[in-house]
Each structure stands twice: as C-alpha cells, then as structure tokens.
Motif scaffolding. Structure first.
Motif, PDB file in Angstrom:
ATOM      1  N   GLY A 191     -16.191 -22.641  11.444  1.00 31.73           N
ATOM      2  CA  GLY A 191     -17.635 -22.474  11.511  1.00 31.73           C
ATOM      3  C   GLY A 191     -18.198 -22.393  10.114  1.00 31.73           C
ATOM      4  O   GLY A 191     -17.511 -22.017   9.173  1.00 31.73           O
ATOM      5  N   ASP A 192     -19.454 -22.768   9.943  1.00 32.51           N
ATOM      6  CA  ASP A 192     -20.019 -22.851   8.597  1.00 32.51           C
ATOM      7  C   ASP A 192     -21.108 -21.823   8.348  1.00 32.51           C
ATOM      8  O   ASP A 192     -21.883 -21.947   7.407  1.00 32.51           O
ATOM      9  CB  ASP A 192     -20.563 -24.259   8.347  1.00 32.51           C
ATOM     10  N   THR A 193     -21.178 -20.793   9.188  1.00 28.76           N
ATOM     11  CA  THR A 193     -22.251 -19.815   9.026  1.00 28.76           C
ATOM     12  C   THR A 193     -21.768 -18.489   8.449  1.00 28.76           C
ATOM     13  O   THR A 193     -22.582 -17.615   8.177  1.00 28.76           O
ATOM     14  CB  THR A 193     -22.926 -19.539  10.386  1.00 28.76           C
ATOM     15  N   ILE A 194     -20.478 -18.335   8.265  1.00 20.69           N
ATOM     16  CA  ILE A 194     -19.927 -17.079   7.755  1.00 20.69           C
ATOM     17  C   ILE A 194     -19.603 -17.245   6.269  1.00 20.69           C
ATOM     18  O   ILE A 194     -18.857 -18.141   5.888  1.00 20.69           O
ATOM     19  CB  ILE A 194     -18.664 -16.681   8.541  1.00 20.69           C
ATOM     20  N   PRO A 195     -20.159 -16.402   5.397  1.00 18.78           N
ATOM     21  CA  PRO A 195     -19.916 -16.534   3.957  1.00 18.78           C
ATOM     22  C   PRO A 195     -18.431 -16.440   3.616  1.00 18.78           C
ATOM     23  O   PRO A 195     -17.715 -15.587   4.160  1.00 18.78           O
ATOM     24  CB  PRO A 195     -20.693 -15.351   3.361  1.00 18.78           C
ATOM     25  N   THR A 196     -17.964 -17.317   2.729  1.00 26.02           N
ATOM     26  CA  THR A 196     -16.543 -17.361   2.382  1.00 26.02           C
ATOM     27  C   THR A 196     -16.353 -17.535   0.873  1.00 26.02           C
ATOM     28  O   THR A 196     -17.181 -18.134   0.193  1.00 26.02           O
ATOM     29  CB  THR A 196     -15.830 -18.528   3.090  1.00 26.02           C
ATOM     30  N   VAL A 197     -15.227 -17.011   0.398  1.00 26.02           N
ATOM     31  CA  VAL A 197     -14.792 -17.210  -0.983  1.00 26.02           C
ATOM     32  C   VAL A 197     -13.329 -17.635  -0.935  1.00 26.02           C
ATOM     33  O   VAL A 197     -12.484 -16.907  -0.404  1.00 26.02           O
ATOM     34  CB  VAL A 197     -14.922 -15.928  -1.829  1.00 26.02           C
ATOM     35  N   MET A 198     -13.038 -18.811  -1.461  1.00 26.75           N
ATOM     36  CA  MET A 198     -11.673 -19.324  -1.472  1.00 26.75           C
ATOM     37  C   MET A 198     -11.391 -19.976  -2.812  1.00 26.75           C
ATOM     38  O   MET A 198     -12.292 -20.170  -3.625  1.00 26.75           O
ATOM     39  CB  MET A 198     -11.469 -20.353  -0.351  1.00 26.75           C
ATOM     40  N   SER A 199     -10.135 -20.331  -3.030  1.00 28.39           N
ATOM     41  CA  SER A 199      -9.791 -21.196  -4.153  1.00 28.39           C
ATOM     42  C   SER A 199      -9.528 -22.593  -3.610  1.00 28.39           C
ATOM     43  O   SER A 199      -9.438 -22.797  -2.394  1.00 28.39           O
ATOM     44  CB  SER A 199      -8.562 -20.666  -4.899  1.00 28.39           C
ATOM     45  N   ASP A 200      -9.414 -23.556  -4.519  1.00 26.97           N
ATOM     46  CA  ASP A 200      -9.211 -24.950  -4.117  1.00 26.97           C
ATOM     47  C   ASP A 200      -7.732 -25.163  -3.803  1.00 26.97           C
ATOM     48  O   ASP A 200      -6.957 -25.664  -4.622  1.00 26.97           O
ATOM     49  CB  ASP A 200      -9.682 -25.892  -5.229  1.00 26.97           C
ATOM     50  N   ASN A 201      -7.341 -24.780  -2.589  1.00 27.97           N
ATOM     51  CA  ASN A 201      -5.928 -24.778  -2.192  1.00 27.97           C
ATOM     52  C   ASN A 201      -5.292 -26.167  -2.245  1.00 27.97           C
ATOM     53  O   ASN A 201      -4.180 -26.332  -2.752  1.00 27.97           O
ATOM     54  CB  ASN A 201      -5.800 -24.219  -0.773  1.00 27.97           C
ATOM     55  N   ARG A 202      -5.985 -27.144  -1.736  1.00 21.82           N
ATOM     56  CA  ARG A 202      -5.400 -28.488  -1.685  1.00 21.82           C
ATOM     57  C   ARG A 202      -5.207 -29.051  -3.083  1.00 21.82           C
ATOM     58  O   ARG A 202      -4.149 -29.619  -3.404  1.00 21.82           O
ATOM     59  CB  ARG A 202      -6.295 -29.404  -0.844  1.00 21.82           C
ATOM     60  N   LYS A 203      -6.231 -28.893  -3.938  1.00 24.43           N
ATOM     61  CA  LYS A 203      -6.119 -29.371  -5.307  1.00 24.43           C
ATOM     62  C   LYS A 203      -4.986 -28.662  -6.038  1.00 24.43           C
ATOM     63  O   LYS A 203      -4.216 -29.285  -6.785  1.00 24.43           O
ATOM     64  CB  LYS A 203      -7.439 -29.137  -6.046  1.00 24.43           C
ATOM     65  N   GLY A 204      -4.855 -27.337  -5.842  1.00 29.26           N
ATOM     66  CA  GLY A 204      -3.790 -26.594  -6.494  1.00 29.26           C
ATOM     67  C   GLY A 204      -2.416 -27.081  -6.089  1.00 29.26           C
ATOM     68  O   GLY A 204      -1.503 -27.191  -6.924  1.00 29.26           O
ATOM     69  N   ALA A 205      -2.254 -27.378  -4.800  1.00 31.95           N
ATOM     70  CA  ALA A 205      -0.968 -27.889  -4.316  1.00 31.95           C
ATOM     71  C   ALA A 205      -0.665 -29.268  -4.891  1.00 31.95           C
ATOM     72  O   ALA A 205       0.482 -29.579  -5.235  1.00 31.95           O
ATOM     73  CB  ALA A 205      -0.978 -27.937  -2.785  1.00 31.95           C
ATOM     74  N   GLN A 206      -1.690 -30.087  -4.999  1.00 31.89           N
ATOM     75  CA  GLN A 206      -1.507 -31.400  -5.623  1.00 31.89           C
ATOM     76  C   GLN A 206      -1.066 -31.241  -7.075  1.00 31.89           C
ATOM     77  O   GLN A 206      -0.145 -31.939  -7.540  1.00 31.89           O
ATOM     78  CB  GLN A 206      -2.806 -32.200  -5.552  1.00 31.89           C
ATOM     79  N   MET A 207      -1.708 -30.324  -7.791  1.00 37.02           N
ATOM     80  CA  MET A 207      -1.353 -30.072  -9.192  1.00 37.02           C
ATOM     81  C   MET A 207       0.109 -29.657  -9.318  1.00 37.02           C
ATOM     82  O   MET A 207       0.844 -30.143 -10.186  1.00 37.02           O
ATOM     83  CB  MET A 207      -2.245 -28.960  -9.762  1.00 37.02           C
TER      84      MET A 207
END
Length: 328
Positions: free
Chosen positions: A147-163
């Motif tokens: 859902g897109d209505t709940i405020p969230t804070v994340m890191s860029d997990n996919r990019k980090g795994a690619q790195m």
C-alpha cells in the motif's frame, strides 16, 4: 547553560529557524533541521517551552516495534529514534516481537491502552489492514507494508545488492552464492532480486546457489556449510544481512577455507559488529542512524498534524571494503 542563541550560532542559522524546528511550525529544510538537532544535542540544550509546543499530546509517548532486538541493526535504529524523540520531549517504549504477528498485536493492544501518540514499526508480520487499524500516526522503517498510504523509510535494497554482487564479480569471483533473508520480507526479496539482476544470465548460475539464512547467524552458518558441500567451487558469497555474513564466515572457517583468498564475503547493513569480527566484514552499509532519525521526525510531524515533505524515503547505501574481500 546553553541558550537558544548558542544553538543558532553552532548550527549557523537564525534564532527564528531554531524556534521553527523546536515548535514544528513553518517550513524548515531537512538539512537545516538536522543541523539544528545536532547543535541541540551537542550543547545538551533543553528548551523550556517544549511542553507547551507539545501540548496537544496525551502522553508524549510513542511505541517502537522491532522484530529481533538481538540483531544489532535494531538497537542502532532504536538509538536514533530515542535521540530524536528525547529532543522533542517524547518517551519511547521498545517492543520486541520476534517477527510474530500475534505478539505484535498483543503489544499494540497494550500500547493503545496506554494512549501512546504514535508508533514506529520495523516489522513485516502485520498486514496493511492491521496497520490501518492502529488509529494513530505510524511510520514503517526498514520494511514496506503493501500500500502507498503508510509513511516509510527504507534504504535502496535492490541497488545495494547489485553493488555487492557486481563488486564480487569485479574481484574475479567465478561463482557467487547468495544467502537470503525470510521469504515474506520485501527487503529480503529486493536484495535477492538485486543479486539475480547481476548473475541470472551468467552460465554458472542456478537457483541452488540461493539459500535461506532467515536473517539469523546460526541458520546462515548451517546453510553455508550445506551450500559449500554442494558447490565447493563457490568463491564469493553475498549475504542479505551482516548477521548472516558472519554466520557464513564461521562456516567457511569450520571447513578450513581461508577468507578472503579462497572465498570472499560481502554482507549488508553496516552494523558496528561488522568491524569487530575477524577479518572485518566488507558490507553494504545502510545509513541506520539516519533512517531511525528520519522516521522519528516523520512521526512527530504526523502527531503534530504537520504536512510531510514525502510519504516515502529510499536512502542511498554505500560499499564499505574491509578484510573479507581482497584488496586491489
């Protein structure tokens, strides 16, 4: 005793800007807000009008729900939440759920009886419907509830795994395995997908190179032992968190293989423990403190009915090279 003028001088802003930060009134750029908060902390400044600025609260107490307090990621996150909340006169109640939905719901029922003003959730055992039923301000951190209505804070997990995976390939690794987190967690799935983005079309890849460590050190050690017995030619491992990477390190050592000369290992998180193990762990570092601090500020704004600059934040990660990968 420090004054508001001392804070404004150290932060390099006006007294009016400091006042806006403290009272959550008017627009203040996020970078400026951070400078003011750092100055307040450095000077140990306690504004005598905080209570008045928070007078619309019932208890000035919030809940912080984490899945596993034994994972060093979450105490580091909790420290940031507590630091920011304390600056604004809030008390934090910490709840450890062990990723159990029933335990989480029990905590929530208890916290509601205590009339908390809001909650920061770092767990994915709850559905979006469960979160909406809180009937209070909520921020989700290090997890994404559908859902897109709940405020969230994340890191860029996919990019980090690619790195991480691209780095191991660049190191000359010829067969890279992945120790993934729990199937039901989106951040674990994103990290696994980042690994797949890099290796799925390479001729040596097959799905048996992905094993589950459940974000736990012991489970990852057991999974790595089995992995290396099945694929003795694996020379690179990307683990979905640092705890699993440390478990993988132990498995490699048990099998008598050397790190990093025979097997290179990269973790994910950047917890303090990754600098203490030997060899020190190469990792994709999340900005853990910034994630917790940002989540706390977002929650305060919701509680005080201030508009959020954004509902969703995805913070950058960085590669930290240490001893579990070869230099040069």
């Amino acid at each position: 005793m420090a004054t508001i003028k001392d804070v404004s001088k150290l932060a390099g802003v006006s007294v009016a800007t400091v006042s806006r930060v403290l009272n959550r009134s008017g627009y203040v750029h996020t970078d400026t807000e951070q400078k003011v908060l750092h100055a307040i902390k450095a000077l140990n400044y306690t504004p005598n009008f905080v209570a008045r600025s928070l007078s619309n609260k019932k208890t000035s107490t919030i809940g912080l729900l984490v899945p596993d307090i034994t994972n060093p990621f979450f105490p580091e996150l909790a420290r940031a939440v507590e630091d920011v909340m304390q600056l604004y006169g809030y008390t934090v109640i910490l709840c450890n759920s062990d990723e159990s939905a029933s335990k989480e719901k029990h905590y929530i029922d208890v916290l509601k009886q205590k009339y908390i003003d809001g909650m920061i959730v770092a767990s994915n055992a709850l559905s979006v419907e469960d979160v909406r039923e809180f009937d209070m301000p909520v921020v989700v951190v290090d997890r994404l509830i559908e859902g897109d209505t709940i405020p969230t804070v994340m890191s860029d997990n996919r990019k980090g795994a690619q790195m991480a995976t691209e780095f191991l390939l660049g190191q000359g690794c010829r067969k890279i395995a992945h120790i993934r987190g729990p199937e039901h967690l989106l951040n674990a799935e994103e990290r696994c997908q980042g690994y797949l983005d890099v290796v799925q079309d390479i001729d040596w890849f097959d799905r048996s190179l992905i094993v589950s460590g459940k974000y736990e050190m012991k489970r990852a050690m057991e999974a790595t032992l089995e992995l290396l017995r099945t694929h003795p030619d694996v020379d690179g491992i990307f683990a979905g968190n640092d705890m699993m990477a440390i478990g993988a390190m132990r498995a490699v050592q048990v099998l008598g293989r050397t790190i990093p000369y025979e097997i290179e290992i990269v973790g994910y998180d950047g917890i303090a423990l990754s600098e203490i193990v030997f060899p020190e762990l190469t990792t994709i570092a999340q900005p853990i403190y910034d994630m917790g601090a940002l989540a706390a500020r977002m929650l305060i704004k919701q509680i005080e009915k201030q508009p959020l600059d954004s509902l969703h934040y995805c913070l950058d990660v960085q590669m930290v090279e240490r001893g579990t990968t070869r230099k040069g």
